[in-house]
Design a protein around this motif. Structure first.
Motif, PDB file in Angstrom:
ATOM      1  N   LYS A 141       0.815  -1.214   0.000  1.00 25.29           N
ATOM      2  CA  LYS A 141       0.000   0.000   0.000  1.00 25.29           C
ATOM      3  C   LYS A 141       0.853   1.271   0.000  1.00 25.29           C
ATOM      4  N   THR A 186       2.286   3.455  -4.503  1.00 25.86           N
ATOM      5  CA  THR A 186       1.074   3.873  -5.206  1.00 25.86           C
ATOM      6  C   THR A 186       1.311   4.184  -6.672  1.00 25.86           C
ATOM      7  N   LYS A 187       2.545   4.103  -7.131  1.00 21.74           N
ATOM      8  CA  LYS A 187       2.818   4.384  -8.540  1.00 21.74           C
ATOM      9  C   LYS A 187       4.038   3.604  -9.003  1.00 21.74           C
ATOM     10  N   ALA A 205      -9.159   1.569  -6.291  1.00 23.35           N
ATOM     11  CA  ALA A 205      -8.336   2.631  -6.866  1.00 23.35           C
ATOM     12  C   ALA A 205      -7.767   2.162  -8.203  1.00 23.35           C
ATOM     13  N   ASP A 232      -0.478   5.442 -11.732  1.00 23.54           N
ATOM     14  CA  ASP A 232      -0.605   6.022 -10.397  1.00 23.54           C
ATOM     15  C   ASP A 232      -1.981   5.713  -9.829  1.00 23.54           C
ATOM     16  N   THR A 235      -2.962   6.687  -6.827  1.00 26.25           N
ATOM     17  CA  THR A 235      -3.302   7.664  -5.798  1.00 26.25           C
ATOM     18  C   THR A 235      -4.480   8.495  -6.266  1.00 26.25           C
ATOM     19  N   SER A 238      -7.390  11.541  -4.989  1.00 22.50           N
ATOM     20  CA  SER A 238      -7.515  12.587  -3.976  1.00 22.50           C
ATOM     21  C   SER A 238      -8.905  13.173  -4.004  1.00 22.50           C
ATOM     22  N   THR A 268      -6.014  15.844   1.903  1.00 24.70           N
ATOM     23  CA  THR A 268      -5.962  14.870   0.815  1.00 24.70           C
ATOM     24  C   THR A 268      -6.465  13.532   1.329  1.00 24.70           C
ATOM     25  N   THR A 284      -7.010   9.476   0.240  1.00 21.52           N
ATOM     26  CA  THR A 284      -6.638   8.444  -0.723  1.00 21.52           C
ATOM     27  C   THR A 284      -7.634   7.299  -0.655  1.00 21.52           C
ATOM     28  N   SER A 314      -8.999   3.732  -0.157  1.00 19.38           N
ATOM     29  CA  SER A 314      -8.556   2.747   0.823  1.00 19.38           C
ATOM     30  C   SER A 314      -8.515   1.328   0.268  1.00 19.38           C
ATOM     31  N   HIS A 367      -7.336  -1.326  -2.313  1.00 17.98           N
ATOM     32  CA  HIS A 367      -6.330  -1.557  -3.341  1.00 17.98           C
ATOM     33  C   HIS A 367      -6.555  -2.920  -3.986  1.00 17.98           C
TER      34      HIS A 367
END
Length: 360
Positions: free
Chosen positions: A109, A112-113, A140, A185, A187, A189, A201, A203, A205, A207
């Motif tokens: 986690k 993120t990119k 995400a 990416d 991530t 926001s 910000t 993110t 949760s 994944h």
């Protein structure tokens, strides 16, 4: 009498008889017994190898002397992580070649990119992702960034069609470059601003594992005609089909038709076919801006190969139009990242109703 029974009888006869004149007879019998035992052991071993090979199990101890056979609990092969193919050919004949691959893992986690750098040969580039089985909006999804510039790619198909497998999207490459760096990416926001406070910000949760890749493709030598678009039904519940326009992109990139109002509203539907159908969008205008001003309804919506027609899921509803009024509906067709040799079939259906059926 079988050979085994004959040998057994000979052994018993020899054991029960008086001592033979040939005193070497006992030694001969012992040698024969040992020889028979070795043959039976070898036969059993070969039969075992045959059974294992038939079952698809590789036994290195028999093929390479001195190498130990792994214990049964470790003999099962571990399934490799899902991977996007190195090469494949699309339905319209475009030949894809993978330039780079990457992975974003759910358990990492903190990561993120991920970025890859690929050469630019002049052939079109596309990004690919293997959609997770859970395609909910809470997952995400990777945004695509090319040389630091965000693109429109966000693998939307993974959300609208859960479990679809591989999703592809186009990539715009700056002119004159020899290579590009593509970043995936996950991530996201958002902002929930408190009165007088900063914008924090947030993110996502949830994944997921994201196998990713960058491809270049060679379009077909000749355009492949897409499958015909299915016909719109004359009725959808209480809705009546008032008009229809269709074509094949890039041959036909616009349409215009005139319909008569039943004293209610108009609704627009669209259907598409072809490998790039999910990238086709249609912009609409209901009515003439010069004559109706702000009352002219307009918008742009993405098409789909997998859209279900329903009485309540209309793309665009018009304003209420007096009965008997003739109205012009026009539109333009475009394909994001399309190629002239990769054709897309499209069709627009205009339905009329005296009431608005809102989505359930």
């Amino acid at each position: 009498m079988t050979p085994a029974l004959r040998k057994l009888r000979d052994l018993f006869d020899d054991m029960s008889a008086d001592a033979p004149d040939n005193h070497g007879r006992i030694a001969q019998l012992e040698r024969r017994i040992r020889s028979d035992a070795r043959r039976r052991a070898a036969g059993a071993a070969l039969a075992g190898v045959t059974v294992l090979i038939a079952a698809g199990v590789f036994v290195p101890a028999f093929l390479s002397p001195g190498r130990a056979v792994p214990p049964p609990e470790t003999a099962a092969a571990v399934q490799p992580a899902a991977e996007l193919p190195p090469r494949f050919t699309s339905g319209d004949g475009s030949a894809y070649r993978r330039l780079a691959s990457a992975m974003l893992k759910a358990e990492s986690k903190g990561e993120t990119k991920v970025s890859v750098t690929v050469p630019v040969s002049g052939r079109p580039l596309e990004v690919a992702a293997l959609c997770p089985r859970d395609g909910s909006i809470k997952v995400a999804r990777p945004r695509v960034v090319v040389n630091g510039e965000p693109t429109a790619g966000w693998f939307q198909q993974c959300m609208t069609r859960p479990g679809m497998g591989m999703a592809l999207d186009s990539v715009s490459v700056p002119k004159g470059v020899k290579q590009v760096t593509i970043t995936f990416d996950v991530t996201g926001s958002g902002c929930v601003r408190e009165k007088g406070g900063p914008c924090p910000t947030r993110t996502f949760s949830q994944h997921a594992d994201w196998p990713l890749a960058v491809y270049e493709y060679t379009p077909p030598a000749r355009p492949v005609e897409p499958d015909p678009v299915e016909a719109f039904p004359s009725q959808l519940g209480t809705l009546e089909l008032a008009g229809r326009a269709s074509g094949v992109w890039p041959r036909e990139t616009s349409f215009e038709l005139t319909v008569t109002s039943p004293g209610g509203y108009f609704r627009i539907e669209q259907l598409c076919t072809g490998d790039l159908a999910d990238r086709l969008s249609l912009s609409y205008r209901i009515g003439d801006e010069a004559s109706q001003g702000d009352e002219a309804s307009q918008g742009e919506w993405a098409c789909s190969r997998h859209r279900d027609l329903d009485e309540t899921n209309g793309t665009l509803w018009s304003e209420k139009i007096p009965e008997g009024t003739k109205i012009t509906i026009s539109g333009k067709v475009r394909v994001r990242g399309g190629h002239p040799k990769r054709q897309v079939g499209w069709s627009v259906g205009v339905y009329s109703s005296k009431i608005v059926r809102l989505a359930r």
